[in-house]
Design an enzyme around this catalytic site. Structure first.
Site, PDB file in Angstrom:
ATOM      1  N   ALA A  20      -0.916   0.135   5.111  1.00 28.59           N
ATOM      2  CA  ALA A  20       0.036  -0.731   5.796  1.00 28.59           C
ATOM      3  C   ALA A  20       0.004  -0.509   7.296  1.00 28.59           C
ATOM      4  CB  ALA A  20       1.446  -0.492   5.255  1.00 28.59           C
ATOM      5  N   HIS A 432       0.082   4.790  -7.706  1.00 29.46           N
ATOM      6  CA  HIS A 432       0.659   3.511  -7.290  1.00 29.46           C
ATOM      7  C   HIS A 432       2.142   3.657  -6.959  1.00 29.46           C
ATOM      8  CE1 HIS A 432      -2.605   1.270  -9.845  1.00 29.46           C
ATOM      9  NE2 HIS A 432      -3.098   1.796  -8.728  1.00 29.46           N
TER      10      HIS A 432
END
Length: 496
Positions: A20, A432
């Site tokens: 990100a 995850h």
């Protein structure tokens, strides 16, 4: 406040140079009169030729450059990458988006702007899809996406594909098309054997901009606040990065830890740490979600050449599902030269964990409790997942490659209670993790940020990474994380 001089004074500080953070740094620095600093605790490899081989190769996950985190309850390794590029530089490169119902569900929880129709342009903006050119796929994004062709499959992946079709899985040509359930080639961000990480794509295009500075090997301690407004970042060594806006992209474990050290989080937990509460947000560190996985393993009858590990993916819908629902279970076959496995993963887990701090030392590990398979519904789903993986492994094409019976903690166990106990001991994290700074409309019921990623109770502070996912997507989380950064970058930039 520290007496240390500011090492940088910028318009926007992005904390965390992972997947990100690379997207945010690249997008936010597109305007030349806006200065941006990207702060990353791990090393940077600006020269592609100097990239370590395990980070360069997209054939398998890389184990280097790890934070060394563990699950406090089990001692199990919780892998997270400590390097510019983050987990996008070390992961298995499976580039799945998730189901349209996943994002429609986020919007239905009170997060306007996050429906699938509204985030589809962000997914398209990420990619240049080398196989599909239609309304579902992008053609001009920084990340190339492709799929292995039949002639590229390793012997195990080719056999597994046949076995999955024999087992009743429908064939799917495009797992990133809405409604896709079945077996097909996995979309990957590996081209020519090279991992196309966020550092190698997004950040590489932005590195030479004079308005972007990259501070590597710089661990963030906390956000600096003045009268309820973020004004910069204090580093672990005492240096200061002053900024008009601060964006946390330190990941599911790092972002809540930084907020807590800043005095943002559950008031009681902050009091125990001896911190004044700057914004009472009970959800900081809560709502930790992870896909639980099990590998059903067999030895190979003969040694096979090594090759790309993750080439195909198979998904199953839940019993009684309705059209548009996301996958319930996922199988990813893979192999080393001496063994192969079929993984079973629960894609919509109900179990929740938590991240806490044991100390205010920014170099100390956070306290992580995953609680994998804590909910009986998750355990029951995993039992079915393992039965399905066994069924696939027993089909002709794969059975012919096996050199013996299963070799894992639950090998040969059929009794449901005994199998459930083995699964609790054998379960692993699928890497995850998400949800620990969840977005939503009400901070008193667990929301940490609003639908624009703004932290409740503090001005000029955002979180824009996987930690804001309110519910885990029913797919690998790399692409959804890139999407979050794409989706929020424009809104953060518009705050000028």
């Amino acid at each position: 406040m520290s007496d240390q001089p500011a090492v940088s004074d910028v318009d926007i500080a992005v904390v965390g140079g992972g997947a990100a953070g690379c997207v945010l740094a690249a997008r936010l620095s597109e305007r030349p009169d806006r200065t941006v600093a990207l702060i990353e605790a791990g090393p940077d490899y600006p020269d592609p030729e100097a990239l370590p081989e395990d980070l360069r190769s997209g054939w398998r996950s890389a184990g280097s450059h790890d934070w060394g985190l563990t699950d406090e309850a089990t001692g199990a390794v919780v892998a997270r990458a400590k390097v510019v590029g983050g987990c996008s530089a070390t992961n298995g490169t499976i580039a799945l988006r998730g189901a349209s119902a996943d994002f429609d569900g986020w919007a239905a929880l009170g997060n306007p702007g996050w429906s699938f129709a509204q985030v589809l342009p962000d997914f398209r903006r990420i990619e240049t899809d080398l196989d599909f050119s239609d309304d579902w796929h992008g053609q001009h994004g920084p990340v190339p996406i492709r799929r292995y062709g039949p002639k590229e499959l390793t012997a195990v992946n080719a056999a597994a594909y046949e076995a999955l079709v024999e087992a009743g899985f429908a064939e799917v040509t495009d797992h990133n098309r809405p409604g896709a359930i079945g077996v097909g080639p996995a979309p990957v961000n590996t081209v020519g054997g090279v991992r196309m990480s966020a550092a190698a794509t997004y950040l590489r295009q932005a590195r030479d901009r004079p308005n972007l500075s990259i501070l590597a090997d710089a661990t963030a301690d906390r956000v600096l606040l003045e009268r309820g407004t973020a004004t910069g970042v204090r580093l672990a060594d005492g240096r200061i990065v002053r900024a008009g806006r601060v964006v946390l992209a330190a990941g599911t474990y790092g972002s809540p830890a930084i907020l807590l050290r800043t005095g943002i989080g559950p008031a009681h937990d902050l009091a125990v740490l001896g911190l004044p509460c700057r914004s009472d947000l009970p959800g900081v560190g809560a709502n930790l979600q992870e896909h639980p996985g099990i590998s059903v393993i067999w030895p190979l009858a003969r040694e096979l050449p090594d090759g790309p590990r993750f080439q195909i993916v198979a998904t199953q819908a839940a019993p009684g599902h309705t059209a548009g629902d996301g996958p319930w279970l996922q199988h990813v076959p893979a192999a080393t030269p001496t063994l192969f496995w079929v993984s079973a993963t629960v894609m919509n887990p109900r179990s929740r964990g938590r991240v806490r701090l044991a100390t205010l030392d920014p170099l100390a590990r956070p306290r992580i409790t995953l609680n994998l398979l804590a909910e009986l519904e998750d355990l029951a789903a995993m039992v079915e997942g393992v039965r399905s993986a066994r069924h696939v492994g027993a089909r002709g094409p794969l059975k012919e490659l096996a050199g013996g019976p299963e070799q894992w903690l639950g090998a040969g166990i059929q009794d449901p209670a005994e199998l459930a106990d083995a699964l609790r001991r054998a379960v692993w994290t699928y890497h995850h993790a998400c949800g620990t700074c969840a977005m939503g409309p009400d901070p008193q019921t667990g929301s940490v940020v609003d639908a624009q990623g703004r932290v409740y109770g503090v001005d000029n502070l955002w979180v824009a990474d996987a930690s804001i996912m309110p519910v885990i997507p029913s797919a690998n989380t790399h692409l959804p994380t890139l999407m979050i950064a794409e989706h929020l970058a424009g809104q953060i930039a518009a705050a000028d």
